[in-house]
Design a protein around this motif. Sequence first.
Motif, PDB file in Angstrom:
ATOM      1  N   SER A 228      17.522  -7.117   2.577  1.00 24.62           N
ATOM      2  CA  SER A 228      18.138  -8.431   2.784  1.00 24.62           C
ATOM      3  C   SER A 228      17.193  -9.513   2.294  1.00 24.62           C
ATOM      4  O   SER A 228      15.973  -9.328   2.256  1.00 24.62           O
ATOM      5  CB  SER A 228      18.431  -8.689   4.270  1.00 24.62           C
ATOM      6  OG  SER A 228      19.401  -7.812   4.780  1.00 24.62           O
ATOM      7  N   GLN A 235      21.111 -14.423   7.013  1.00 20.76           N
ATOM      8  CA  GLN A 235      20.877 -13.162   6.332  1.00 20.76           C
ATOM      9  C   GLN A 235      21.891 -12.909   5.220  1.00 20.76           C
ATOM     10  O   GLN A 235      23.082 -13.155   5.375  1.00 20.76           O
ATOM     11  CB  GLN A 235      20.940 -12.009   7.341  1.00 20.76           C
ATOM     12  CG  GLN A 235      20.613 -10.641   6.752  1.00 20.76           C
ATOM     13  CD  GLN A 235      20.743  -9.530   7.783  1.00 20.76           C
ATOM     14  OE1 GLN A 235      21.482  -9.673   8.759  1.00 20.76           O
ATOM     15  NE2 GLN A 235      20.034  -8.435   7.575  1.00 20.76           N
ATOM     16  N   PRO A 237      22.539  -9.536   3.160  1.00 19.93           N
ATOM     17  CA  PRO A 237      22.222  -8.125   2.886  1.00 19.93           C
ATOM     18  C   PRO A 237      22.528  -7.755   1.436  1.00 19.93           C
ATOM     19  O   PRO A 237      23.453  -8.298   0.820  1.00 19.93           O
ATOM     20  CB  PRO A 237      23.125  -7.361   3.853  1.00 19.93           C
ATOM     21  CG  PRO A 237      23.575  -8.364   4.855  1.00 19.93           C
ATOM     22  CD  PRO A 237      23.612  -9.675   4.143  1.00 19.93           C
TER      23      PRO A 237
END
Length: 417
Positions: A228, A235, A237
């Motif tokens: 990530s 975040q 990913p």
Amino acid sequence: MKKFHLKHLVSAFLFPVLPALGFIACDRPENADFSVSPEPTELVFEAAYPTSYTFQIASGTDDWEIVSDAEWLIVKKENNNVTFAANPNVTFNDLSATVNFKTGKKTRMTVSATQKALQVYAAGNENNVATYWHNGRKVPMEIGQALNGIYVTQDGTVHLVGAYSTDMAVSIGFYYTAATGRIPTITHEKGQGNAFSVFVDESKDNVYYTSHEGLIDYEAGTSVYTASYWENHMQFPEEESMTASDILVDNNKLYVLFDIFYKADNRKVELENAGQGIYPNCMTVHNGDVYVAGYYLDVDKYCPAYWINGKIKTLPTAVNSQVYGISIAENGDIYLAGSEGNYGERAAAYWKNGEKTVLSDYNNGCAGDVFALDGHLIVTGFAPVNDISTAKIWIDGVETNISDGTADAWIEDTFIR
């Protein structure tokens, strides 16, 4: 009573304006109009990456000059412009100068100039305690076992990423500043992982860092890792990669280095393969070209490599050699930093355009970062002193200890300003 003779009176009427006319025609430099735009105050230069200042001179005479009392300050006069510049200051002392703007013998303006001392922040761990050193001063952090990345903003805020262990001996990645405290990068209850690199885009006040997280199946004894990157703690990913290492912003574009590719503003660029696998570790951008460095597996040994816009360049080696840092000089010279030799018997080393220089004995030394600074070279890493792993810096080949050698210390990342 003093008499006024006729000849004096006649002279006064015949030549009443000649002295004034003579003064105007002379146009002496010290009496000419003079201005500087924008009006300068104090000139302040950073140590590692000094930027220049340019001013426009408006003067009633071409006879103007700039006088500095220090050799480190570079003064360039071209037509009606004057530019002040400085070479990198690789000392730990401030430099000062006084600048006079003059026409003829008259000083029209005086400005002070300062170049800051070199600031070196080295992050890693000492005796399994997350630690960084600022110009050799140790700053232990009770936030984890290791630091992997560091970035220091102009206001002095220290941004850190690394890992800490839970009571279950599970590794948890984190981001940290004094203002935010420790922010974990693990998002799942059964997750474990690490955080690796941090970068701050100070022009937009955006914070970026990288991490990976593994989901653990304790019954099966397996885990699957996902990389990530994070923007302002949000975040993103990357399902196609298990690791994310370096991250940076250049010319308003975000670059993220994953396991076998990098992304430039989400445009994916595959890294050309070699041998039995590639291991990219670090990245930089120079004149719009993307440079990645690391190593590849060649049957039974690791070999140095770097990539330019995804195309690989391999370096020959007879023994294990690994690369962890890269820097491109202004003239295009390519510097890599890493180690040569097997673990436990390796030496800190760097390569300039493929030519190797060994910095330490073959007793588990390693170089992690390299900085090519307009005629100067800074390398950081570690090597044993009396069997104690000691953090080190090499400035133009001169070695200095960063840690005090009382406990094992390792450097994982370095930031300079």
